[in-house]
Design a protein around this motif. Structure first.
Motif, PDB file in Angstrom:
ATOM      1  N   ALA A 124     -11.784  15.852 -32.904  1.00 43.27           N
ATOM      2  CA  ALA A 124     -11.785  14.696 -33.813  1.00 43.27           C
ATOM      3  C   ALA A 124     -10.894  14.908 -35.036  1.00 43.27           C
ATOM      4  CB  ALA A 124     -13.212  14.371 -34.246  1.00 43.27           C
ATOM      5  N   VAL A 125      -9.789  15.597 -34.841  1.00 43.49           N
ATOM      6  CA  VAL A 125      -8.815  15.791 -35.920  1.00 43.49           C
ATOM      7  C   VAL A 125      -8.046  14.482 -36.110  1.00 43.49           C
ATOM      8  CG1 VAL A 125      -6.674  17.003 -36.518  1.00 43.49           C
ATOM      9  CG2 VAL A 125      -8.616  18.272 -35.589  1.00 43.49           C
ATOM     10  N   SER A 126      -7.821  14.095 -37.350  1.00 43.28           N
ATOM     11  CA  SER A 126      -7.100  12.858 -37.631  1.00 43.28           C
ATOM     12  C   SER A 126      -5.631  12.994 -37.249  1.00 43.28           C
ATOM     13  CB  SER A 126      -7.209  12.503 -39.115  1.00 43.28           C
ATOM     14  OG  SER A 126      -6.468  13.424 -39.893  1.00 43.28           O
ATOM     15  N   ASP A 127      -4.966  11.856 -37.143  1.00 44.76           N
ATOM     16  CA  ASP A 127      -3.548  11.865 -36.816  1.00 44.76           C
ATOM     17  C   ASP A 127      -2.747  12.590 -37.887  1.00 44.76           C
ATOM     18  OD1 ASP A 127      -1.472  10.889 -34.924  1.00 44.76           O
ATOM     19  OD2 ASP A 127      -0.745   9.841 -36.689  1.00 44.76           O
ATOM     20  N   ASP A 128      -3.110  12.380 -39.150  1.00 50.10           N
ATOM     21  CA  ASP A 128      -2.414  13.064 -40.247  1.00 50.10           C
ATOM     22  C   ASP A 128      -2.619  14.572 -40.176  1.00 50.10           C
ATOM     23  OD1 ASP A 128      -1.405  10.721 -41.245  1.00 50.10           O
ATOM     24  OD2 ASP A 128      -2.901  10.505 -42.837  1.00 50.10           O
ATOM     25  N   ALA A 129      -3.840  14.987 -39.879  1.00 51.11           N
ATOM     26  CA  ALA A 129      -4.130  16.419 -39.792  1.00 51.11           C
ATOM     27  C   ALA A 129      -3.424  17.050 -38.604  1.00 51.11           C
ATOM     28  CB  ALA A 129      -5.635  16.647 -39.699  1.00 51.11           C
ATOM     29  N   LYS A 130      -3.347  16.312 -37.506  1.00 46.59           N
ATOM     30  CA  LYS A 130      -2.626  16.807 -36.330  1.00 46.59           C
ATOM     31  C   LYS A 130      -1.155  17.035 -36.671  1.00 46.59           C
ATOM     32  CE  LYS A 130      -0.649  14.098 -33.580  1.00 46.59           C
ATOM     33  NZ  LYS A 130      -0.280  12.994 -32.630  1.00 46.59           N
ATOM     34  N   THR A 131      -0.563  16.072 -37.378  1.00 42.75           N
ATOM     35  CA  THR A 131       0.839  16.200 -37.769  1.00 42.75           C
ATOM     36  C   THR A 131       1.029  17.353 -38.734  1.00 42.75           C
ATOM     37  OG1 THR A 131       1.193  13.830 -37.449  1.00 42.75           O
ATOM     38  CG2 THR A 131       2.795  15.002 -38.815  1.00 42.75           C
ATOM     39  N   GLN A 132       0.065  17.556 -39.630  1.00 45.28           N
ATOM     40  CA  GLN A 132       0.135  18.687 -40.567  1.00 45.28           C
ATOM     41  C   GLN A 132       0.095  20.011 -39.806  1.00 45.28           C
ATOM     42  OE1 GLN A 132      -2.884  18.615 -43.605  1.00 45.28           O
ATOM     43  NE2 GLN A 132      -2.328  20.603 -44.442  1.00 45.28           N
ATOM     44  N   TRP A 133      -0.783  20.096 -38.803  1.00 42.26           N
ATOM     45  CA  TRP A 133      -0.861  21.281 -37.936  1.00 42.26           C
ATOM     46  C   TRP A 133       0.498  21.541 -37.294  1.00 42.26           C
ATOM     47  CZ3 TRP A 133      -4.516  24.727 -35.570  1.00 42.26           C
ATOM     48  CH2 TRP A 133      -4.121  25.259 -34.339  1.00 42.26           C
ATOM     49  N   TYR A 134       1.058  20.485 -36.690  1.00 44.08           N
ATOM     50  CA  TYR A 134       2.333  20.617 -36.000  1.00 44.08           C
ATOM     51  C   TYR A 134       3.414  21.129 -36.949  1.00 44.08           C
ATOM     52  CZ  TYR A 134       6.502  19.430 -33.331  1.00 44.08           C
ATOM     53  OH  TYR A 134       7.701  19.511 -32.673  1.00 44.08           O
ATOM     54  N   LYS A 135       3.565  20.501 -38.088  1.00 48.02           N
ATOM     55  CA  LYS A 135       4.640  20.845 -39.013  1.00 48.02           C
ATOM     56  C   LYS A 135       4.451  22.239 -39.609  1.00 48.02           C
ATOM     57  CE  LYS A 135       6.158  16.181 -40.210  1.00 48.02           C
ATOM     58  NZ  LYS A 135       6.388  15.186 -41.284  1.00 48.02           N
ATOM     59  N   HIS A 136       3.207  22.638 -39.829  1.00 46.59           N
ATOM     60  CA  HIS A 136       2.962  23.982 -40.369  1.00 46.59           C
ATOM     61  C   HIS A 136       3.500  25.053 -39.431  1.00 46.59           C
ATOM     62  CE1 HIS A 136       0.941  27.491 -42.073  1.00 46.59           C
ATOM     63  NE2 HIS A 136       0.503  27.761 -40.849  1.00 46.59           N
ATOM     64  N   TRP A 137       3.158  24.934 -38.145  1.00 45.21           N
ATOM     65  CA  TRP A 137       3.561  25.983 -37.210  1.00 45.21           C
ATOM     66  C   TRP A 137       5.045  25.931 -36.877  1.00 45.21           C
ATOM     67  CZ3 TRP A 137       0.660  29.846 -37.402  1.00 45.21           C
ATOM     68  CH2 TRP A 137      -0.722  29.719 -37.549  1.00 45.21           C
ATOM     69  N   ILE A 138       5.631  24.737 -36.878  1.00 40.73           N
ATOM     70  CA  ILE A 138       7.081  24.642 -36.691  1.00 40.73           C
ATOM     71  C   ILE A 138       7.791  25.272 -37.887  1.00 40.73           C
ATOM     72  CG2 ILE A 138       9.043  23.063 -36.549  1.00 40.73           C
ATOM     73  CD1 ILE A 138       7.560  23.224 -33.955  1.00 40.73           C
ATOM     74  N   HIS A 139       7.332  24.958 -39.078  1.00 43.93           N
ATOM     75  CA  HIS A 139       7.976  25.518 -40.278  1.00 43.93           C
ATOM     76  C   HIS A 139       7.874  27.040 -40.280  1.00 43.93           C
ATOM     77  CE1 HIS A 139       8.869  26.364 -44.512  1.00 43.93           C
ATOM     78  NE2 HIS A 139       9.468  25.187 -44.534  1.00 43.93           N
TER      79      HIS A 139
END
Length: 212
Positions: A124-139
């Motif tokens: 139940a992670v929000s769309d914003d939190a999912k995107t934050q997860w993605y960008k953190h690990w890419i960065h």
């Protein structure tokens, strides 16, 4: 050869680039990941993991199956050594593999479709939190990669290699998620240069028969 692929799959994108660089003929069979076709019994009889890509050595019989993009790429290199995609002496080859593994083993697995879907649907992670997860690990991953790249048109090489094959799909996805690339000028320059090459252009997601 037959490649079971999905146009936006980073792993399948890698194999398409490798096949093109080797100038090998192949047929594609689309597996729509968003529709769940990877989980159908018919496909899991071909690839029990239910993932793409899968490469069938004989496009007419579904025999001689290979899975896992890097294993497929290594097999292509050993079976068709012309137009090498892992060029150089043992040290150079190891360095190129190191960059490729960083992308395919450390960055990509925690940001691929099934992980992002699990975060949203099961946790139940929000769309914003999912995107934050993605960008953190890419960065995090791109910061390390940027520090290891030379000032060359490709990744530590004067010709496209297994490292570029892995880098380009990852950058494509990062841009799709609106990742800011200004911190990674070498990565972005390599990405842009690769995308002037026919093998990369033809392998791009938007140029695949199943692109939607």
């Amino acid at each position: 050869m037959k490649l079971y692929s999905y146009f936006r799959s980073s792993a399948a994108y890698r194999v398409r680039i490798a096949l093109n660089l080797k100038e090998l003929d192949y047929q594609q069979s689309a597996i729509n990941l968003l529709k769940g076709e990877q989980g159908l019994e018919e496909y899991k009889n071909i690839n029990p993991q239910g993932l793409v890509p899968t490469l069938s050595i004989d496009k007419n019989t579904d025999k001689g199956m290979l899975t896992q993009s890097l294993a497929i790429i290594e097999w292509l290199e050993e079976s068709f050594p012309e137009r090498s995609i892992i060029p150089g002496d043992p040290w150079k080859k190891a360095r190129l593999r190191s960059l490729a593994y960083q992308i395919s083993c450390d960055i990509h697995p925690i940001n691929n479709l099934r992980v992002l879907k699990y975060l949203q649907q099961e946790l139940a992670v929000s769309d914003d939190a999912k995107t934050q997860w993605y960008k953190h690990w890419i960065h995090t991953g791109f910061t390390a990669l940027e520090a290891q790249l030379d000032d060359q048109p490709f990744c530590c090489s004067e010709q496209p290699s297994i490292a570029d094959i892995c880098l380009v799909p990852q950058v494509f996805n990062a841009l799709r998620f609106k990742m800011e690339m200004s911190d990674f000028p070498k990565i972005h320059e390599i990405y842009q240069h690769c995308n002037t090459q026919p093998a990369f252009i033809d392998a791009a997601p938007e140029n695949q028969p199943d692109a939607v």
